[in-house]
Every structure is written in C-alpha cells, then in structure tokens.
Design an enzyme around this catalytic site. Structure first.
Site, PDB file in Angstrom:
ATOM      1  N   HIS A  46       0.838  -1.207   0.000  1.00 57.03           N
ATOM      2  CA  HIS A  46       0.000   0.000   0.000  1.00 57.03           C
ATOM      3  C   HIS A  46       0.876   1.262   0.000  1.00 57.03           C
ATOM      4  CE1 HIS A  46      -3.674   2.312   1.282  1.00 57.03           C
ATOM      5  NE2 HIS A  46      -2.735   3.124   1.727  1.00 57.03           N
ATOM      6  N   GLU A  47       1.791   1.326   0.966  1.00 59.02           N
ATOM      7  CA  GLU A  47       2.628   2.527   1.062  1.00 59.02           C
ATOM      8  C   GLU A  47       3.561   2.654  -0.139  1.00 59.02           C
ATOM      9  OE1 GLU A  47       1.685   4.665   3.021  1.00 59.02           O
ATOM     10  OE2 GLU A  47       0.488   3.395   4.339  1.00 59.02           O
TER      11      GLU A  47
ATOM     12  N   HIS B 258       1.789   4.415  -2.910  1.00 60.49           N
ATOM     13  CA  HIS B 258       1.898   5.876  -2.760  1.00 60.49           C
ATOM     14  C   HIS B 258       3.283   6.345  -3.220  1.00 60.49           C
ATOM     15  CE1 HIS B 258      -1.826   6.811  -0.761  1.00 60.49           C
ATOM     16  NE2 HIS B 258      -1.570   6.090   0.310  1.00 60.49           N
TER      17      HIS B 258
ATOM     18  N   HIS C 282       3.645   6.666  -6.841  1.00 57.52           N
ATOM     19  CA  HIS C 282       2.966   7.883  -7.309  1.00 57.52           C
ATOM     20  C   HIS C 282       3.930   9.074  -7.209  1.00 57.52           C
ATOM     21  CE1 HIS C 282      -1.289   9.927  -7.329  1.00 57.52           C
ATOM     22  NE2 HIS C 282      -0.623  10.117  -8.451  1.00 57.52           N
TER      23      HIS C 282
END
Length: 682
Positions: free
Chosen positions: A475-476, A479, A482
């Site tokens: 999940h992290e 990010h 991104h």
C-alpha cells in the site's frame, strides 16, 4: 552559517540529516521565510504587465528551500520526534501559518493573479498550465483573498489556531499511546500467543529494565495480543486502555480539543462563504458534495450490512463454545482469527516465516521493475536520520542494448523506515522530502519516504511480516510510486498532489498483487528453508481475501460517516458529548456493544491531525477505483505492458488533469461500483 538555508552539498542534494542540529531549525525557518517573502515581493513589484510566466509560474517555483526544510522538520516530527522537536513545532507552526496567510491574503499579489486568470483566453496555455492557473486562483479565493481586511485577519487567526491545535491533538495521541504499558510477570497470562511474539514482549521488558514481558499500545505489540491471547480479562484491559487513548480526562485528553477544532473549521468555512466545512472541502474533491458522499456511504452500508451481520453471528456461535454469551469488541480479533484458522487453516504466525521483510521489499521492488522498469540500489553515502533507515537510489531503465548493456536514468531517492520507536507515531505512511518539478531545462527528481511500524528483528529472527503487514508495505509503496514516477512541470501539481479521494488509488491498487498466486510464489519463501509457500496456503490466502469483508467495510463506513457528520453537524456538539455524538453517528455500523469508558474520536488522527477532515470516505471511494483498475489488468494479464504503460501515465501526471478524466484515459470508462462489490462479496 546555517546548513538548512544553503543548497545541500550531499548526493542529489538530499537532506543532510547527520549535520542538522535542533537549534538550526527555528533560525532557518525565519531566514527562509524572509527569502520566500522577498521572492513574492519581486513578483508583486515587477513593473511589467502581469503574465502567466511572471506571476503564476514564478509563484509556483517560489519558496523551494522553505518547502524542503518544512518537509524535513515535520517528517521528523512524525518519525523521530522528541520533546525538543515538539517544542520547536509549537513555535514554528504559527510562524509558518502566518507566512502562508500573508501570501494568500496579499491583495497586490492576488490582483495580479486575478488579472492573469481573467485574461487566460489570451494565453496559449497547455493543459498543465491551465490547471496551475485555475488551482492557483481557486486556492487564493478559498484562502480568503476576496474577504475584507477584518475578515482576513479573523481567517488568519483561525488558521493559526487550527495549525497549533491539530499539532497538539497528534502530540496528545502519541503521549497517551506511549504512557501505557502492561507488565506481565506470569507466563500463563500469555497463553495462546506464539513464541516469536512472546520474545518481542520479553525484548520490550528488557529495554525497560523489567523482568518478564511488556505489551504496549503500539500496533505490532497490541494487535498480536488481541489476536492470540486466551486471557479474556487481559484482552479487555488492553482494549480499554487502547480505547481510552486521549479519552480519560487526563493531561492528554482530546475531547475539548476536538470541539475546538471542529468549531474553528466551521467558522473558517462560513467566513469563506460555505455552509459547513464538508461543503468547503468537497468542492475540491472528485465527490464534489456531502450529499454525494452520504449517498455513496449509505449505498455501501445497505449492501454490506447483511454480510457483516452474518459474519458476526458466525463469530458469536464460536464464542458460545467457550461459554461467552455476549461477545464484546475486544473478543472480535481473537475469534476472527480462530474462525479464519478453522475455515482456511491459516494464521498469521504460520504465514510469517514466508514473509521476511527483506524478501517482501525485494518483491515490491521487483514488481516496480516489471511494470515500470525501475531498479533500486542501496546507497550508504546518503545521510539518514536514524540507523534503522535505509536509502535507495531509484533508476528507470530506458534502453537495453543487443549486448545486454542497460541504460538507465536517475528517477528518485527512496527512504525506508520500518520499525517502531518511542519517537515515531503509530501506523504507516508515505511522505516526501522533496517534490519533483522541471525548471530551466532540468527535471529535479523527488525524494520519497515510506515509514512503517513492523516487528523488529530479534537476535535469532529477521523481521517477519503478517500478511496484513505485507499488504501495508505494498500500500505505502503504491503511494511511493505515485511520488517517484512524477513527471510534471510544477511542484504543486507533482506526484501525490492530487484530489484527496484520488490519492488512495495507487496505494490500494498495488495491494491487489499480494493475492495473485503466480506473483506470490515469486517471493513467499520460508526464511530458513527457502521453501515456497505451499499451493494450498496460497489458495487459502485467496479464499480468505474477503474474510470478514462485511465487518471491515462497516468499520470503514463507520469512520467515514462519523467524519462527515462531525463536519456537517458541528452545532450538535454544543449540548452533546464527543462520546454521545460518536455513538449516535456510528450506531448503524456498530456490531458490538458500545463501552462508556472508550471512544475512538479522541485518537482519530486521520481527521483531527492529518488531511482527511471530511475526507475519510475517500478510502472506500478509492477502493471502487482500485477494484475497477485491477479488473482491467486481470482481464488482460496482470503484467500486461500496454496497460502498465497507460497506468504509468496516470501515475506520472500527478494533479495536472481532472482525476476522472485521467482515470477515463487509462480505463476507457468511469469506474463502476460493481467492480468493488464483485471483489468484496462475489
């Protein structure tokens, strides 16, 4: 000379952590604010006619060093804080808020921005420039640029108060979390808990110079206890302590602070011309309005509630076999784990040996390589703020010659900080020390950080992750991708600088790969034997993917509904306690009896300290996006290079386009809620 005010001489101009002293921060902030104000004055005092270049672009590039130092300081305040750092934060926050208000309420500057905005049709602007102009103009209006002088002063004071009070909220939660620990001297009280976890508790006791074992409210300590401890009374004690964080009437209590924060936000919204804070926030989100958010949350609630009720009934039947007639919230994790073991013959401790942290990290690095051609090389010459931190140089492969020679370009720096410490707040997050942007022909690359709280390695065992922690790292890292893939002109539109209800798409999207058998087999290997996670366990992971999905959905919807009600119905708090308000607006999603001694709002940092005020719904909103996006990959192959290339465009575009348009360019259509329902409930 202050090291923070000059261009850093470190590799890639990275943060010079080893040379920064706490006493450097305050003077550096003051000096850099002066420099930034001089840059603003130069824009305002420019005698040439206002243009996009000499106003909008000049403003977008101003204050670069101040941004970098702010990022360094406030990231450390989350990841490696101390009493001294917290004291500096209390001094620095109002200064920065005042500086920010000074710019946003600078009438001469706004007049120039407005002139460019009003005459935008005469400029030949590209899509990103148009977005920058619109966002700049709107940002000033939303910061009170159209207000009279008296109201501007009021808004400035509100902003300052909000900044300090939200900071205080977070400090209270951290202090309250750290203040509690359970010292256990009888090993029988640890019955049911795996030996590896018991070893952690022993290490914690040793660090505190105590005999026996110590359990804390830090996630890697608290969750395993609630999952495995057979001693129901101790589970209850731990759950009560956790539920009382900043809700016990003591020095770190946040109840009055919540009311103050909410009233300040309401005042701010009304002053700028909005009915409430949710209206103010949502104007700038994909969802657009509170009505749409409430409709979205309630639609999901209606669909998920029957599944959740059925799941809880199953757990209650299991608890009855242990003589428990009325299940409580503190029983949930314990019996959910029992049921999961029964249904899928899986438990975290069985799986953990297959997920040593270094292997999971290599897997996520490899995934970024396969999808986007990224490589990661550890750098030991780049300063770090703690010995646990590692730094990687990220490159992008741009060509491979016929002889196999690889050409690659520098893409980013990635800091990873995985283990809990006293000075680190709970949870997991991605952040950045430096944004990406292009200026004067140079593409200035970003410095990104992932911070987690995984179990530390012991002298005998590496850090082993639960499967949930595996998905957390993915999940992290989503990010982080991104941020690392960012390729925009302006820093304010770069990377994760997108609408809040779009920002969770890349993170939640990447979690999907954890459930794909062909991919899982490449890295789920026993840390001692090298044995690949057996097919039947992989199958059970797949089957268990939606285990307790109804319960988890209702839990998230409860947070989302509470958040929206706090930010649309603040007037009700005049005559109502935080606890009563919370109970009232989470009642429809609550599956266990409420306890009068506990409340989650006083430690709900996402909305009272972080950026999720009137935005917590965005997790579920983004789930619709990620389910729909991954469905696209599933239909065409999860490593499909053409679709990966389209997804890379979505990541690299940051906030340069409307997120719905960006999504449709990638997917070919708007996201469908059915994709989420299909994934969650079949």
């Amino acid at each position: 000379m202050n090291i923070l005010t000059e261009k850093f001489t470190t590799p890639y101009h990275s943060a010079p952590f080893s040379d920064i002293k706490n006493e450097d921060y305050l003077p550096a902030f003051k000096e850099l604010i002066q420099k930034s104000e001089a840059e603003i004055d130069a824009i305002v005092n420019n005698t040439e006619a206002p243009t996009f270049e000499n106003v909008i672009e000049a403003l977008a590039y101003s204050g670069e060093q101040l941004d970098v130092v702010s990022n360094i300081f406030f990231n450390l305040n989350s990841a490696e804080t101390s009493d001294e750092i917290q004291q500096i934060a209390q001094e620095v926050s109002p200064i920065l808020t005042e500086y920010s208000s000074k710019i946003s309420q600078n009438e001469a500057l706004f007049n120039k921005i407005k002139k460019v905005y009003d005459e935008k049709d005469k400029y030949n602007l590209n899509e990103e420039q148009k977005m920058l102009l619109n966002e700049t103009y709107k940002g000033f209006v939303r910061s009170g640029a159209l207000l009279n002088e008296q109201d501007k002063e009021t808004l400035k004071k509100i902003s300052m108060d909000l900044s300090l009070k939200s900071l205080q909220f977070g400090q209270n939660v951290l202090a309250s979390t750290n203040a509690y620990f359970k010292h256990i001297t009888n090993k029988e009280d640890l019955a049911g808990i795996p030996e590896a976890i018991i070893d952690q508790y022993a290490e914690e006791a040793k660090e505190r110079n105590l005999e026996g074992w110590v359990v804390t409210l830090q996630y890697p300590s608290y969750i395993p206890f609630m999952t495995y401890a057979e001693n129901r009374e101790l589970r209850k004690e731990l759950a009560l302590a956790n539920g009382k964080k900043s809700f016990d009437g003591g020095e770190f209590d946040n109840q009055n602070l919540i009311k103050e924060l909410l009233h300040l936000k309401q005042q701010k919204a009304e002053l700028i011309g909005y009915k409430n804070y949710a209206d103010f926030v949502l104007e700038e989100r994909m969802a657009k309005s509170p009505v749409k958010v409430f409709d979205f949350l309630n639609e999901l609630l209606t669909k998920a509630k029957p599944y959740a009720d059925k799941e809880i009934e199953e757990l209650k039947s299991l608890a009855k076999t242990d003589g428990i007639e009325e299940m409580q919230g503190y029983d949930h994790t314990f019996y959910a784990e029992k049921l999961r073991k029964q249904k899928f013959d899986l438990n975290d401790e069985e799986l953990k040996p297959y997920f040593p942290l270094n292997q999971v990290q290599e897997a996520v690095f490899g995934l970024a390589g396969k999808l986007f051609g990224l490589t990661f090389e550890e750098r030991n010459d780049i300063p770090k703020y703690h010995e646990d931190v590692k730094v990687y140089e990220v490159k992008e492969i741009i060509a491979v010659s016929s002889t196999g020679k690889i050409e690659s370009d520098y893409k980013a720096l990635l800091y990873v900080d995985y283990f809990p410490r006293k000075g680190k707040r709970a949870g997991a997050w991605m952040t950045s020390y430096k944004n990406q942007y292009k200026q004067n022909g140079e593409n200035s690359r970003p410095h990104i950080s992932i911070v987690c709280n995984f179990s530390k390695p012991t002298k005998d065992t590496p850090s082993l992750l639960t499967f949930q922690e595996v998905t957390t790292l993915f999940h992290e890292f989503g990010h982080a991708l991104h941020g690392m893939m960012a390729d925009t002109q302006y820093p304010t539109l770069s990377g994760t600088s997108v609408k809040w209800d779009f920002v969770e798409l890349p993170s939640q999207f990447l979690e999907n790969f954890c459930y794909e058998p062909e991919y899982l087999k490449t890295f789920a290997k026993h840390y001692k034997t090298g044995e690949v996670l057996p097919d039947e366990k992989i199958e059970r992971i797949e089957q268990s993917k939606n285990f307790m999905e109804g319960y988890q959905t209702l839990r998230q919807l409860g947070f989302g509904l509470l958040d929206m009600n706090y930010h649309t119905k603040v007037g009700e708090l005049e005559n109502e306690s935080i606890k009563d308000f919370e109970d009232k607006y989470t009642k429809a999603t609550t599956l266990y009896p409420s306890n009068s001694e506990t409340a989650m709002s006083p430690s709900f940092s996402h909305i009272f300290q972080g950026g999720y005020s009137a935005g917590y719904y965005s997790y579920k909103w983004a789930e619709v996006l990620d389910a729909d996006a991954f469905q696209y990959f599933k239909e065409n192959g999860i490593f499909n290079p053409e679709i990966a290339a389209k997804y890379k465009v979505l990541l690299s575009s940051g906030g340069t386009k409307d997120p719905m348009e960006l999504y449709k360019s990638f997917r070919g259509s708007e996201p469908k809620v059915e994709s989420l329902l299909k994934r969650a409930f079949g």
